[in-house]
Design a protein around this motif. Structure first.
Motif, PDB file in Angstrom:
ATOM      1  N   GLN A 161       1.208  -0.979  -0.006  1.00  0.00           N
ATOM      2  CA  GLN A 161      -0.075   0.306  -0.556  1.00  0.00           C
ATOM      3  C   GLN A 161       1.121   0.987   0.270  1.00  0.00           C
ATOM      4  O   GLN A 161       0.455   2.539  -0.944  1.00  0.00           O
ATOM      5  N   PHE A 162       2.085   1.185   1.029  1.00  0.00           N
ATOM      6  CA  PHE A 162       2.774   2.702   0.476  1.00  0.00           C
ATOM      7  C   PHE A 162       3.958   2.708   0.480  1.00  0.00           C
ATOM      8  O   PHE A 162       4.426   3.090  -0.268  1.00  0.00           O
ATOM      9  N   VAL A 163       4.359   1.148   0.025  1.00  0.00           N
ATOM     10  CA  VAL A 163       6.360   0.702  -0.187  1.00  0.00           C
ATOM     11  C   VAL A 163       6.022   0.865  -2.436  1.00  0.00           C
ATOM     12  O   VAL A 163       4.659  -0.626  -2.863  1.00  0.00           O
ATOM     13  N   LYS A 164       5.995   1.723  -3.133  1.00  0.00           N
ATOM     14  CA  LYS A 164       5.966   1.301  -4.459  1.00  0.00           C
ATOM     15  C   LYS A 164       6.356   0.709  -5.281  1.00  0.00           C
ATOM     16  O   LYS A 164       6.472   0.662  -6.223  1.00  0.00           O
ATOM     17  N   THR A 165       8.082   1.343  -4.980  1.00  0.00           N
ATOM     18  CA  THR A 165       8.903   0.453  -5.778  1.00  0.00           C
ATOM     19  C   THR A 165      11.068   0.916  -5.119  1.00  0.00           C
ATOM     20  O   THR A 165      10.338   1.219  -3.830  1.00  0.00           O
ATOM     21  N   VAL A 166      11.444  -0.460  -4.614  1.00  0.00           N
ATOM     22  CA  VAL A 166      12.297  -0.362  -4.950  1.00  0.00           C
ATOM     23  C   VAL A 166      13.385  -1.045  -5.507  1.00  0.00           C
ATOM     24  O   VAL A 166      13.557  -2.031  -6.500  1.00  0.00           O
ATOM     25  N   SER A 167      14.619  -0.383  -5.011  1.00  0.00           N
ATOM     26  CA  SER A 167      15.802  -0.221  -6.217  1.00  0.00           C
ATOM     27  C   SER A 167      16.848  -0.339  -5.699  1.00  0.00           C
ATOM     28  O   SER A 167      17.469   0.654  -5.693  1.00  0.00           O
ATOM     29  N   LEU A 168      17.627  -1.817  -5.781  1.00  0.00           N
ATOM     30  CA  LEU A 168      18.170  -1.567  -4.796  1.00  0.00           C
ATOM     31  C   LEU A 168      19.786  -0.757  -5.774  1.00  0.00           C
ATOM     32  O   LEU A 168      20.881  -1.057  -5.111  1.00  0.00           O
ATOM     33  N   ASP A 169      19.837  -1.302  -6.869  1.00  0.00           N
ATOM     34  CA  ASP A 169      20.522  -0.659  -8.401  1.00  0.00           C
ATOM     35  C   ASP A 169      20.920   0.711  -7.662  1.00  0.00           C
ATOM     36  O   ASP A 169      22.025   1.730  -7.539  1.00  0.00           O
ATOM     37  N   GLN A 170      19.432   1.795  -8.031  1.00  0.00           N
ATOM     38  CA  GLN A 170      19.187   3.115  -7.471  1.00  0.00           C
ATOM     39  C   GLN A 170      19.434   3.454  -6.131  1.00  0.00           C
ATOM     40  O   GLN A 170      19.916   4.513  -5.835  1.00  0.00           O
ATOM     41  N   LYS A 171      19.220   3.379  -4.607  1.00  0.00           N
ATOM     42  CA  LYS A 171      19.698   2.922  -3.378  1.00  0.00           C
ATOM     43  C   LYS A 171      18.416   3.448  -2.965  1.00  0.00           C
ATOM     44  O   LYS A 171      18.827   4.416  -3.023  1.00  0.00           O
ATOM     45  N   LEU A 172      17.605   3.169  -4.043  1.00  0.00           N
ATOM     46  CA  LEU A 172      16.278   4.504  -3.875  1.00  0.00           C
ATOM     47  C   LEU A 172      14.772   3.271  -3.167  1.00  0.00           C
ATOM     48  O   LEU A 172      14.035   2.890  -4.073  1.00  0.00           O
ATOM     49  N   ILE A 173      14.239   3.582  -3.007  1.00  0.00           N
ATOM     50  CA  ILE A 173      12.889   2.989  -1.964  1.00  0.00           C
ATOM     51  C   ILE A 173      12.085   4.567  -2.360  1.00  0.00           C
ATOM     52  O   ILE A 173      11.838   5.505  -1.813  1.00  0.00           O
ATOM     53  N   THR A 174      10.809   4.204  -2.974  1.00  0.00           N
ATOM     54  CA  THR A 174       9.496   5.607  -3.603  1.00  0.00           C
ATOM     55  C   THR A 174       8.535   4.913  -2.534  1.00  0.00           C
ATOM     56  O   THR A 174       8.133   3.541  -3.003  1.00  0.00           O
ATOM     57  N   LEU A 175       8.024   5.826  -1.950  1.00  0.00           N
ATOM     58  CA  LEU A 175       6.817   5.449  -0.922  1.00  0.00           C
ATOM     59  C   LEU A 175       5.896   6.713  -1.219  1.00  0.00           C
ATOM     60  O   LEU A 175       5.911   7.774  -2.373  1.00  0.00           O
ATOM     61  N   ASP A 176       4.843   5.146  -1.321  1.00  0.00           N
ATOM     62  CA  ASP A 176       2.766   6.836  -1.543  1.00  0.00           C
ATOM     63  C   ASP A 176       2.738   7.216  -0.215  1.00  0.00           C
ATOM     64  O   ASP A 176       2.346   7.254   0.714  1.00  0.00           O
ATOM     65  N   TRP A 177       3.879   8.232   0.113  1.00  0.00           N
ATOM     66  CA  TRP A 177       3.601   9.197   1.785  1.00  0.00           C
ATOM     67  C   TRP A 177       4.264  10.325   1.911  1.00  0.00           C
ATOM     68  O   TRP A 177       4.845  10.633   1.121  1.00  0.00           O
ATOM     69  N   GLY A 178       2.921  11.122   2.689  1.00  0.00           N
ATOM     70  CA  GLY A 178       3.571  12.975   2.330  1.00  0.00           C
ATOM     71  C   GLY A 178       4.009  13.317   2.927  1.00  0.00           C
ATOM     72  O   GLY A 178       4.490  12.836   3.911  1.00  0.00           O
ATOM     73  N   LEU A 179       4.622  14.171   2.566  1.00  0.00           N
ATOM     74  CA  LEU A 179       5.561  14.823   3.311  1.00  0.00           C
ATOM     75  C   LEU A 179       4.895  15.011   4.881  1.00  0.00           C
ATOM     76  O   LEU A 179       5.975  15.203   5.787  1.00  0.00           O
ATOM     77  N   ASP A 180       3.773  15.885   5.057  1.00  0.00           N
ATOM     78  CA  ASP A 180       3.174  15.796   6.017  1.00  0.00           C
ATOM     79  C   ASP A 180       2.283  14.628   6.786  1.00  0.00           C
ATOM     80  O   ASP A 180       1.958  15.093   7.941  1.00  0.00           O
ATOM     81  N   PHE A 181       3.030  13.654   6.217  1.00  0.00           N
ATOM     82  CA  PHE A 181       2.677  12.318   7.118  1.00  0.00           C
ATOM     83  C   PHE A 181       3.509  12.041   8.527  1.00  0.00           C
ATOM     84  O   PHE A 181       4.480  12.231   8.679  1.00  0.00           O
TER      85      PHE A 181
END
Length: 181
Positions: A161-181
């Motif tokens: 629901q919150f974790v949209k992508t995990v890229s170990l190569d790019q060392k990046l996790i993209t979340l559906d999570w606002g700055l105000d949460f």
């Protein structure tokens, strides 16, 4: 360390010795992940106490959230107690293979985290488990334009629901999570 034993260059910390177990030299290890796959399946561990050295695992099993293990050559409780606090590492190349979309906690720690809008949320500092799912502990990265403003630490369930992508190569996790949460 036995002569000729070379320290692997891909060691990953997977837990720490929290104390002795039993009277015949068993140890109790607090794992850094719930499943503790590496501790249960890899037969060579590396302990950093008193200095970094390899140990051979005779047996390892889950016991009340910890891993209890016996090590080849360890014969009594005093030897086991002397290891209390030692970091336990395993060669990453020896970790059991994972299914698509599964990750070891040690691979996620240190990754940058952004939301769907591309806004930086911070870095994964730690992982924990609350009984239902794994939780990302995200610490903010300091904003150079506002050094006195401390952004909050975030605890985000590691679920689809919150974790949209995990890229170990790019060392990046993209979340559906606002700055105000």
């Amino acid at each position: 360390m036995p002569q000729g034993t070379q320290v692997p260059d891909d060691l990953a910390e997977v837990g720490y010795v929290s104390g002795a177990y039993g009277i015949v030299g068993g140890i109790r290890v607090s794992p850094h992940s719930v499943e503790a796959d590496a501790l249960l399946n890899v037969k060579t561990w590396w302990l950093d106490k008193p200095t970094l050295h390899a140990v051979t695992v005779r047996s390892a099993k889950l016991h009340g959230g910890d891993v209890v293990a016996t090590l080849v050559g360890m014969r009594d409780r005093d030897e086991a107690e002397a290891l209390k606090g030692a970091k336990v590492s395993v060669a990453r190349s020896e970790f059991p293979a994972l299914e698509e979309g599964e990750y070891y906690w040690s691979d996620l720690i240190g990754l940058d985290v952004v939301n769907l809008q591309g806004e930086a949320l911070g870095k994964v500092a730690d992982m924990m488990h609350n009984g239902a799912q794994s939780i990302l502990r995200i610490v903010p990265v300091a904003d150079p334009s506002a050094p006195d403003v401390k952004a909050p630490e975030r605890l985000v369930p590691f679920v689809e629901q919150f974790v949209k992508t995990v890229s170990l190569d790019q060392k990046l996790i993209t979340l559906d999570w606002g700055l105000d949460f």
